[in-house]
Design a protein around this motif. Structure first.
Motif, PDB file in Angstrom:
ATOM      1  N   GLN A   5       1.500  11.464  -8.522  1.00  0.00           N
ATOM      2  CA  GLN A   5       1.780  12.874  -8.345  1.00  0.00           C
ATOM      3  C   GLN A   5       2.894  13.362  -9.266  1.00  0.00           C
ATOM      4  O   GLN A   5       3.002  14.543  -9.551  1.00  0.00           O
ATOM      5  N   GLU A   6       3.745  12.469  -9.731  1.00  0.00           N
ATOM      6  CA  GLU A   6       4.863  12.844 -10.577  1.00  0.00           C
ATOM      7  C   GLU A   6       4.501  12.818 -12.057  1.00  0.00           C
ATOM      8  O   GLU A   6       5.345  13.045 -12.898  1.00  0.00           O
ATOM      9  N   ILE A  24       4.667  10.072 -17.870  1.00  0.00           N
ATOM     10  CA  ILE A  24       5.909  10.338 -17.144  1.00  0.00           C
ATOM     11  C   ILE A  24       6.599  11.505 -17.839  1.00  0.00           C
ATOM     12  O   ILE A  24       6.872  11.442 -19.033  1.00  0.00           O
ATOM     13  N   PRO A  25       6.842  12.605 -17.138  1.00  0.00           N
ATOM     14  CA  PRO A  25       7.397  13.787 -17.801  1.00  0.00           C
ATOM     15  C   PRO A  25       8.800  13.567 -18.350  1.00  0.00           C
ATOM     16  O   PRO A  25       9.562  12.744 -17.854  1.00  0.00           O
ATOM     17  N   GLY A  26       9.099  14.325 -19.414  1.00  0.00           N
ATOM     18  CA  GLY A  26      10.433  14.295 -19.994  1.00  0.00           C
ATOM     19  C   GLY A  26      10.679  13.172 -20.972  1.00  0.00           C
ATOM     20  O   GLY A  26      11.783  13.021 -21.486  1.00  0.00           O
ATOM     21  N   THR A 163       7.443  15.074 -25.010  1.00  0.00           N
ATOM     22  CA  THR A 163       7.278  15.271 -26.453  1.00  0.00           C
ATOM     23  C   THR A 163       6.336  14.254 -27.069  1.00  0.00           C
ATOM     24  O   THR A 163       6.416  13.062 -26.776  1.00  0.00           O
ATOM     25  N   TYR A 164       5.460  14.755 -27.945  1.00  0.00           N
ATOM     26  CA  TYR A 164       4.651  13.896 -28.807  1.00  0.00           C
ATOM     27  C   TYR A 164       5.233  13.962 -30.217  1.00  0.00           C
ATOM     28  O   TYR A 164       5.385  15.047 -30.776  1.00  0.00           O
ATOM     29  N   ILE A 203      -3.583   1.942 -26.231  1.00  0.00           N
ATOM     30  CA  ILE A 203      -2.304   2.241 -25.575  1.00  0.00           C
ATOM     31  C   ILE A 203      -1.403   1.051 -25.853  1.00  0.00           C
ATOM     32  O   ILE A 203      -1.362   0.072 -25.115  1.00  0.00           O
ATOM     33  N   PHE A 204      -0.699   1.149 -26.957  1.00  0.00           N
ATOM     34  CA  PHE A 204       0.058   0.015 -27.477  1.00  0.00           C
ATOM     35  C   PHE A 204       1.310  -0.258 -26.648  1.00  0.00           C
ATOM     36  O   PHE A 204       1.722  -1.406 -26.477  1.00  0.00           O
ATOM     37  N   LYS A 205       1.897   0.802 -26.125  1.00  0.00           N
ATOM     38  CA  LYS A 205       3.134   0.672 -25.354  1.00  0.00           C
ATOM     39  C   LYS A 205       3.226   1.851 -24.402  1.00  0.00           C
ATOM     40  O   LYS A 205       2.895   2.974 -24.764  1.00  0.00           O
ATOM     41  N   MET A 206       3.658   1.603 -23.147  1.00  0.00           N
ATOM     42  CA  MET A 206       3.824   2.685 -22.192  1.00  0.00           C
ATOM     43  C   MET A 206       4.808   2.219 -21.123  1.00  0.00           C
ATOM     44  O   MET A 206       4.434   1.578 -20.143  1.00  0.00           O
ATOM     45  N   ARG A 207       6.078   2.541 -21.315  1.00  0.00           N
ATOM     46  CA  ARG A 207       7.104   2.085 -20.383  1.00  0.00           C
ATOM     47  C   ARG A 207       6.883   2.662 -18.988  1.00  0.00           C
ATOM     48  O   ARG A 207       6.539   3.816 -18.829  1.00  0.00           O
TER      49      ARG A 207
END
Length: 236
Positions: A5-6, A24-26, A163-164, A203-207
């Protein structure tokens, strides 16, 4: 761990399901790939998704004319002009402005100053900077370069804007400073395989997000880019 939801949608059909419901926003994300792989379209779909949800979003160009980007996007989503005209999708062509101010290639510091002004004045929630490779760093010392880029990425995160950063990446086995500093990296690919051209996304990286780093099928459709949760090497 953030809950679904976030998270916010990427605007690319099939992608959110692969990253626990969205971004994840921001945070700052790097969209990279060879020329013609669909990076700008990918970024515009992200912005249009925000505009449809009532957000105010911005496309900041450092090389391309934003009007041409919008014209190219019309074939996938004619509503893009509605959002431009009602100031939900704001176009900024910073290239000519920055080059007029200096005979040198724009630096991260000069670009950041403009971005901060734009995002704060317009209450921007989603941002695309295209392309990152147009920004130069005058010093050759790799440590200083990494420090300055880290400040740039951290400052973008402090703005609270998702931001992209769009960047060319021709040699996929070479990584630069931005690959280590951003929260996520999405690579777009296209290549010949058994006599046919294949598009793929990685999707190489996604913290902070469970994700499958393997190649997934990516297609251009009448609605823009679509991701399929299957190998691009399967017979289509």
């Amino acid at each position: 761990m953030q809950t679904q939801q976030e998270r916010i949608s990427t605007g690319v059909k099939g992608l959110d399901e692969l990253i626990e419901g969205g971004l994840i926003p921001g945070r700052v994300y790097l969209i990279t790939g060879p020329p013609g792989s669909g990076k700008t379209t990918f970024g515009m779909q992200f912005l249009l998704e925000g505009a449809r949800r009532g957000e105010k979003v911005a496309y900041i160009s450092l090389i391309h004319k934003p009007e041409e980007v919008v014209r190219d996007m019309v074939r996938f989503d004619p509503s893009v002009y509605v959002y431009v005209n009602n100031w939900r999708l704001i176009l900024y062509d910073l290239g000519p402005i920055l080059w007029r101010e200096s005979t040198k290639v724009p630096t991260w510091r000069s670009v950041l100053s403009r971005i901060r002004e734009i995002t704060e004045n317009e209450k921007i929630t989603r941002l695309v900077i295209d392309p990152l490779t147009a920004i130069d760093f005058p010093l050759q010392d790799p440590v200083e370069k990494r420090v300055e880029l880290a400040k740039f990425v951290r400052s973008l995160e402090n703005l609270g804007v998702t931001t992209y950063l769009i960047a060319e990446m021709v040699e996929l086995d070479k990584y630069s400073e931005e690959h280590y500093l951003v929260s996520g990296i999405i690579m777009l690919h296209y290549f010949m395989h058994e006599g046919r051209m294949i598009r793929a996304i990685q999707i190489f990286k996604m913290r902070g997000t469970k994700h499958d780093p393997n190649l997934k099928l990516l297609k251009f459709t009448d609605q823009g880019l679509v991701v399929y949760n299957k190998s691009p090497f399967e017979v289509v």
